[in-house]
Scaffold this motif. Structure first.
Motif, PDB file in Angstrom:
ATOM      1  N   ASN A  75     -10.532  -6.389   3.560  1.00  0.00           N
ATOM      2  CA  ASN A  75      -9.897  -6.571   4.854  1.00  0.00           C
ATOM      3  C   ASN A  75      -9.515  -5.191   5.367  1.00  0.00           C
ATOM      4  O   ASN A  75      -8.960  -4.379   4.617  1.00  0.00           O
ATOM      5  CB  ASN A  75      -8.659  -7.463   4.704  1.00  0.00           C
ATOM      6  N   ASP A  76      -9.775  -4.921   6.630  1.00  0.00           N
ATOM      7  CA  ASP A  76      -9.482  -3.605   7.184  1.00  0.00           C
ATOM      8  C   ASP A  76      -8.048  -3.460   7.666  1.00  0.00           C
ATOM      9  O   ASP A  76      -7.604  -2.354   7.963  1.00  0.00           O
ATOM     10  CB  ASP A  76     -10.448  -3.296   8.333  1.00  0.00           C
ATOM     11  N   ASP A  77      -7.305  -4.542   7.757  1.00  0.00           N
ATOM     12  CA  ASP A  77      -5.941  -4.526   8.267  1.00  0.00           C
ATOM     13  C   ASP A  77      -4.956  -4.169   7.156  1.00  0.00           C
ATOM     14  O   ASP A  77      -4.756  -4.936   6.212  1.00  0.00           O
ATOM     15  CB  ASP A  77      -5.614  -5.890   8.871  1.00  0.00           C
ATOM     16  N   ARG A  78      -4.334  -3.009   7.273  1.00  0.00           N
ATOM     17  CA  ARG A  78      -3.395  -2.542   6.248  1.00  0.00           C
ATOM     18  C   ARG A  78      -2.183  -3.460   6.128  1.00  0.00           C
ATOM     19  O   ARG A  78      -1.708  -3.736   5.031  1.00  0.00           O
ATOM     20  CB  ARG A  78      -2.950  -1.112   6.552  1.00  0.00           C
ATOM     21  N   ALA A 102      -2.030  -6.637   6.669  1.00  0.00           N
ATOM     22  CA  ALA A 102      -2.433  -7.862   5.966  1.00  0.00           C
ATOM     23  C   ALA A 102      -2.507  -7.611   4.465  1.00  0.00           C
ATOM     24  O   ALA A 102      -2.091  -8.473   3.670  1.00  0.00           O
ATOM     25  CB  ALA A 102      -3.776  -8.355   6.486  1.00  0.00           C
TER      26      ALA A 102
END
Length: 119
Positions: A54-57, A59
């Motif tokens: 996942n690229d969202d830190r 998350a």
């Protein structure tokens, strides 16, 4: 959620350096199957790495805190897309997260041995 001192965290980070990720979190996120798999691996290994695709830190940070709260584990490290989690074993002797004691005498360099004649 367990808490660790900075010294304990440093020792666990060093132990985790050579580990490979044993659980992956992908597009389905943090499902019950993933939580069960993390729980099984923590029970057998104590210290595990988890890869998050996942690229969202934010998350990834949420995954780490949720896993630690639900499984009564301690967050050790979140670096890039890798999470490191530790939970002591309930059965048997657990490896301590304590640092090793310091040496009483200083280490000798290679050059310090060259001056010794041995007689």
């Amino acid at each position: 959620m367990l808490t660790l001192s900075s010294d304990e965290r440093r020792v666990l980070r060093a132990r985790a350096h050579s580990l490979q990720p044993v659980v992956s979190i992908s597009q389905n996120g943090l499902s019950e199957a993933v939580v069960r798999e993390v729980d099984v691996n923590l029970s057998s290994h104590e210290l595990i790495k988890i890869r998050v695709y996942n690229d969202d830190r934010l998350a990834r940070e949420q995954f780490l805190s949720t896993l630690c709260e639900r499984l009564d584990a301690a967050p050790v490290q979140h670096i890039g897309k890798l999470l490191v989690i530790w939970r002591p074993r309930a059965d048997g002797p657990a490896q301590s997260a304590r640092p090793r004691p310091k040496r009483s005498e200083p280490r000798r360099s290679k050059r310090s041995f060259q001056g010794d004649s041995g007689t």
